[in-house]
Design a protein around this motif. Sequence first.
Motif, short mmCIF file in Angstrom:
data_model
loop_
_atom_site.label_atom_id
_atom_site.label_comp_id
_atom_site.label_asym_id
_atom_site.label_seq_id
_atom_site.Cartn_x
_atom_site.Cartn_y
_atom_site.Cartn_z
N UNK A 195 0.84 -1.19 0.00
CA UNK A 195 0.00 0.00 0.00
C UNK A 195 0.88 1.24 0.00
N UNK A 196 0.33 2.33 -0.53
CA UNK A 196 1.08 3.58 -0.53
C UNK A 196 0.96 4.33 0.80
N UNK A 197 0.02 3.90 1.63
CA UNK A 197 -0.13 4.50 2.95
C UNK A 197 0.86 3.85 3.90
N UNK A 198 2.11 4.28 3.77
CA UNK A 198 3.17 3.69 4.58
C UNK A 198 4.04 4.77 5.21
N UNK A 199 5.02 4.34 5.94
CA UNK A 199 5.91 5.26 6.67
C UNK A 199 6.65 6.22 5.74
N UNK A 200 7.00 5.77 4.54
CA UNK A 200 7.78 6.58 3.61
C UNK A 200 6.93 7.58 2.82
N UNK A 201 5.62 7.51 2.96
CA UNK A 201 4.76 8.43 2.22
C UNK A 201 4.54 7.98 0.79
N UNK A 202 4.62 6.68 0.55
CA UNK A 202 4.38 6.13 -0.78
C UNK A 202 5.59 5.40 -1.31
N UNK A 203 5.94 5.65 -2.55
CA UNK A 203 7.09 4.97 -3.17
C UNK A 203 8.38 5.68 -2.81
N UNK A 204 9.47 4.93 -2.85
CA UNK A 204 10.80 5.50 -2.62
C UNK A 204 11.69 5.07 -3.77
N UNK A 205 12.77 5.84 -3.98
CA UNK A 205 13.72 5.47 -5.03
C UNK A 205 14.52 4.25 -4.59
N UNK A 206 14.89 3.43 -5.56
CA UNK A 206 15.84 2.34 -5.30
C UNK A 206 17.19 2.97 -5.01
N UNK A 207 17.92 2.41 -4.06
CA UNK A 207 19.21 2.98 -3.68
C UNK A 207 20.17 3.04 -4.87
N UNK A 208 20.21 2.01 -5.72
CA UNK A 208 21.12 2.02 -6.86
C UNK A 208 20.86 3.21 -7.77
N UNK A 209 19.57 3.60 -7.91
CA UNK A 209 19.23 4.73 -8.77
C UNK A 209 19.76 6.02 -8.16
N UNK A 210 19.58 6.18 -6.84
CA UNK A 210 20.06 7.38 -6.15
C UNK A 210 21.57 7.50 -6.28
N UNK A 211 22.27 6.39 -6.08
CA UNK A 211 23.74 6.41 -6.11
C UNK A 211 24.28 6.82 -7.47
N UNK A 212 23.51 6.56 -8.54
CA UNK A 212 23.96 6.92 -9.89
C UNK A 212 23.68 8.38 -10.25
N UNK A 213 22.81 9.03 -9.48
CA UNK A 213 22.40 10.40 -9.80
C UNK A 213 23.44 11.43 -9.33
N UNK A 214 23.47 12.56 -10.00
CA UNK A 214 24.29 13.70 -9.58
C UNK A 214 23.35 14.80 -9.15
N UNK A 215 23.61 15.34 -7.98
CA UNK A 215 22.77 16.41 -7.44
C UNK A 215 23.57 17.70 -7.42
N UNK A 216 22.87 18.81 -7.63
CA UNK A 216 23.52 20.12 -7.66
C UNK A 216 22.86 21.02 -6.62
N UNK A 217 23.68 21.68 -5.82
CA UNK A 217 23.17 22.59 -4.80
C UNK A 217 22.99 23.99 -5.39
N UNK A 218 22.25 24.87 -4.71
CA UNK A 218 22.08 26.24 -5.21
C UNK A 218 23.40 26.99 -5.36
N UNK A 219 24.43 26.61 -4.58
CA UNK A 219 25.71 27.32 -4.67
C UNK A 219 26.59 26.76 -5.79
N UNK A 220 26.11 25.72 -6.49
CA UNK A 220 26.86 25.19 -7.63
C UNK A 220 27.64 23.91 -7.35
N UNK A 221 27.66 23.47 -6.12
CA UNK A 221 28.36 22.25 -5.76
C UNK A 221 27.61 21.05 -6.32
N UNK A 222 28.33 20.13 -6.96
CA UNK A 222 27.71 18.92 -7.49
C UNK A 222 28.30 17.70 -6.81
#
Length: 194
Positions: free
Chosen positions: A41-68
């Motif tokens: 069910x989507x009514x769970x502790x995480x508030x629905x679905x969550x990303x798979x960890x492998x997907x998160x680890x492959x992503x690049x995030x950028x902060x407002x100050x330009x740090x990636x």
Amino acid sequence: MREKEHEEYNALTKRLLEEGYTVDNHPDYVRVDVPMWQEKTLDNYDGGVTYERWWIFEQTFRTPCGLQCKGLQCHSNMSYMGIEWTFENDMATIRCPYEKKECKLLHASDMEKRDSENKRERRRQARESAVRRLEKKLLENGYESLEKFSVDRRHADKWLGEERIAELEQMRLEKEKERREQPVQLSLFDMEVL
């Protein structure tokens, strides 16, 4: 699946529901975390679905100050004052590797904004001062006393406008009238004896 409008759903879940995905039919880069003995069910502790960890680890995030940085170096699942700082809410948090109190990267935009605000404030104060000086000059001598193409006359036209100039002229005339009508006190000692 109970696809109800629920304020507790995270941003990712809301987005996927709008795209037509369900609890059993969703992209492979997300999962629904529930205990094995519980119905999916989507009514769970995480508030629905969550990303798979492998997907998160492959992503690049950028902060407002330009740090990636890669997702592996990011933090998630933090909460403060009712705000859930998670990848699923598009709010990954990153520990600054520079660990400086006044980090140039981290605070550059804040410093630029503060400098811009300070400059704007200084200009505003300078203009207010110039307007007060100009109004004082108009109260003492009148608008017509300003030379035709002088800077003061152009500023009066631009900053004060016709209405304010007329108001100042009226105030000047009233002041002048009061001065003329003010009784003159004579001293008996200043008079010559005949």
